[in-house]
Design a protein around this motif. Structure first.
Motif, PDB file in Angstrom:
ATOM      1  N   THR A  28       0.851  -1.197   0.000  1.00  0.00           N
ATOM      2  CA  THR A  28       0.000   0.000   0.000  1.00  0.00           C
ATOM      3  C   THR A  28       0.879   1.236   0.000  1.00  0.00           C
ATOM      4  O   THR A  28       1.759   1.384   0.846  1.00  0.00           O
ATOM      5  CB  THR A  28      -0.911   0.009   1.238  1.00  0.00           C
ATOM      6  N   ASP A  30       0.128   4.218   0.744  1.00  0.00           N
ATOM      7  CA  ASP A  30      -0.213   5.227   1.746  1.00  0.00           C
ATOM      8  C   ASP A  30       0.980   5.534   2.643  1.00  0.00           C
ATOM      9  O   ASP A  30       1.663   4.639   3.121  1.00  0.00           O
ATOM     10  CB  ASP A  30      -1.363   4.723   2.618  1.00  0.00           C
ATOM     11  N   ASP A  31       1.231   6.828   2.856  1.00  0.00           N
ATOM     12  CA  ASP A  31       2.295   7.306   3.735  1.00  0.00           C
ATOM     13  C   ASP A  31       3.694   7.011   3.204  1.00  0.00           C
ATOM     14  O   ASP A  31       4.674   7.038   3.951  1.00  0.00           O
ATOM     15  CB  ASP A  31       2.151   6.708   5.143  1.00  0.00           C
ATOM     16  N   TYR A  32       3.797   6.694   1.916  1.00  0.00           N
ATOM     17  CA  TYR A  32       5.102   6.480   1.301  1.00  0.00           C
ATOM     18  C   TYR A  32       5.303   7.487   0.172  1.00  0.00           C
ATOM     19  O   TYR A  32       4.357   7.882  -0.505  1.00  0.00           O
ATOM     20  CB  TYR A  32       5.214   5.071   0.715  1.00  0.00           C
ATOM     21  N   SER A  52       4.390  11.769  -3.682  1.00  0.00           N
ATOM     22  CA  SER A  52       4.092  11.495  -2.281  1.00  0.00           C
ATOM     23  C   SER A  52       2.642  11.046  -2.177  1.00  0.00           C
ATOM     24  O   SER A  52       1.735  11.803  -2.523  1.00  0.00           O
ATOM     25  CB  SER A  52       4.304  12.743  -1.440  1.00  0.00           C
ATOM     26  N   SER A  53       2.410   9.838  -1.721  1.00  0.00           N
ATOM     27  CA  SER A  53       1.047   9.321  -1.646  1.00  0.00           C
ATOM     28  C   SER A  53       0.205  10.052  -0.616  1.00  0.00           C
ATOM     29  O   SER A  53      -1.013  10.102  -0.726  1.00  0.00           O
ATOM     30  CB  SER A  53       1.080   7.823  -1.315  1.00  0.00           C
ATOM     31  N   SER A  54       0.836  10.638   0.388  1.00  0.00           N
ATOM     32  CA  SER A  54       0.074  11.292   1.447  1.00  0.00           C
ATOM     33  C   SER A  54      -0.570  12.584   0.981  1.00  0.00           C
ATOM     34  O   SER A  54      -1.703  12.891   1.354  1.00  0.00           O
ATOM     35  CB  SER A  54       0.971  11.561   2.651  1.00  0.00           C
ATOM     36  N   ASP A  55       0.136  13.369   0.147  1.00  0.00           N
ATOM     37  CA  ASP A  55      -0.420  14.659  -0.273  1.00  0.00           C
ATOM     38  C   ASP A  55      -0.405  14.863  -1.779  1.00  0.00           C
ATOM     39  O   ASP A  55      -0.828  15.921  -2.268  1.00  0.00           O
ATOM     40  CB  ASP A  55       0.327  15.812   0.405  1.00  0.00           C
ATOM     41  N   ASN A  74      -3.418   2.850  -7.123  1.00  0.00           N
ATOM     42  CA  ASN A  74      -3.375   2.198  -5.824  1.00  0.00           C
ATOM     43  C   ASN A  74      -4.107   0.850  -5.830  1.00  0.00           C
ATOM     44  O   ASN A  74      -3.699  -0.072  -5.121  1.00  0.00           O
ATOM     45  CB  ASN A  74      -3.963   3.118  -4.757  1.00  0.00           C
ATOM     46  N   THR A  98      10.962   3.345  -3.079  1.00  0.00           N
ATOM     47  CA  THR A  98       9.953   3.878  -2.176  1.00  0.00           C
ATOM     48  C   THR A  98      10.520   4.020  -0.774  1.00  0.00           C
ATOM     49  O   THR A  98      11.421   3.280  -0.369  1.00  0.00           O
ATOM     50  CB  THR A  98       8.691   3.000  -2.166  1.00  0.00           C
ATOM     51  N   SER A 100       9.369   5.542   3.414  1.00  0.00           N
ATOM     52  CA  SER A 100       8.356   6.073   4.312  1.00  0.00           C
ATOM     53  C   SER A 100       8.809   7.324   5.052  1.00  0.00           C
ATOM     54  O   SER A 100       8.006   7.954   5.743  1.00  0.00           O
ATOM     55  CB  SER A 100       7.973   5.002   5.337  1.00  0.00           C
ATOM     56  N   PRO A 103      10.899  12.657   2.159  1.00  0.00           N
ATOM     57  CA  PRO A 103       9.935  13.269   1.241  1.00  0.00           C
ATOM     58  C   PRO A 103      10.544  13.435  -0.142  1.00  0.00           C
ATOM     59  O   PRO A 103      11.772  13.445  -0.290  1.00  0.00           O
ATOM     60  CB  PRO A 103       9.653  14.624   1.897  1.00  0.00           C
TER      61      PRO A 103
END
Length: 129
Positions: A28, A30-32, A52-55, A74, A98, A100, A103
């Motif tokens: 996933t 997310d957050d990576y 950036s998957s978060s934003d 995703n 990738t 975590s 940035p």
């Protein structure tokens, strides 16, 4: 153990297009931050693109801006790099990476893979003039 498997490399003439894929089964995003590095023969590795998957923030090297587009699916756990108007200087091995913690903005300053969580084996792109 997360596996990143790149595909889509090949040989193309200048001006052509390729789409690289990076499959990450079960992973996933997310957050990576996830993206692409490349290394040409005899040259240093460089960060090409990152998202950036978060934003949704993105990074592109100046040399590829306007020609390359990074995206993720995703649902398919897959990262893509659409490369248009390819140039001979784009010839390189392309790696999916990738992390975590780092940035996207930091990726150009960290070209050694050691700090990153996961990276693939690479796919070769050759652009002839």
């Amino acid at each position: 153990e997360v596996q990143l498997v790149e595909s889509g490399g090949g040989s193309v003439q200048a001006g052509g297009s390729l789409r690289l894929s990076c499959a990450a089964p079960g992973f996933t995003f997310d957050d990576y931050a996830i993206g692409w590095f490349r290394q040409a023969p005899g040259k240093e590795r460089e960060a090409v693109s990152c998202v950036s998957s978060s934003d949704g923030g993105t990074y592109y090297a100046d040399s590829v801006k306007g020609r390359f587009t990074v995206s993720t699916d995703n649902a398919k756990h897959t990262l893509y790099l659409q490369m248009n108007n390819l140039k001979p200087e784009d010839t390189a091995d392309y790696y999916c990476v990738t992390d975590s913690a780092l940035p996207c903005v930091a990726w150009p300053d960290h070209t050694d893979f050691a700090p990153y969580d996961y990276w693939g084996q690479g796919t070769r792109v050759t652009v002839s003039s």
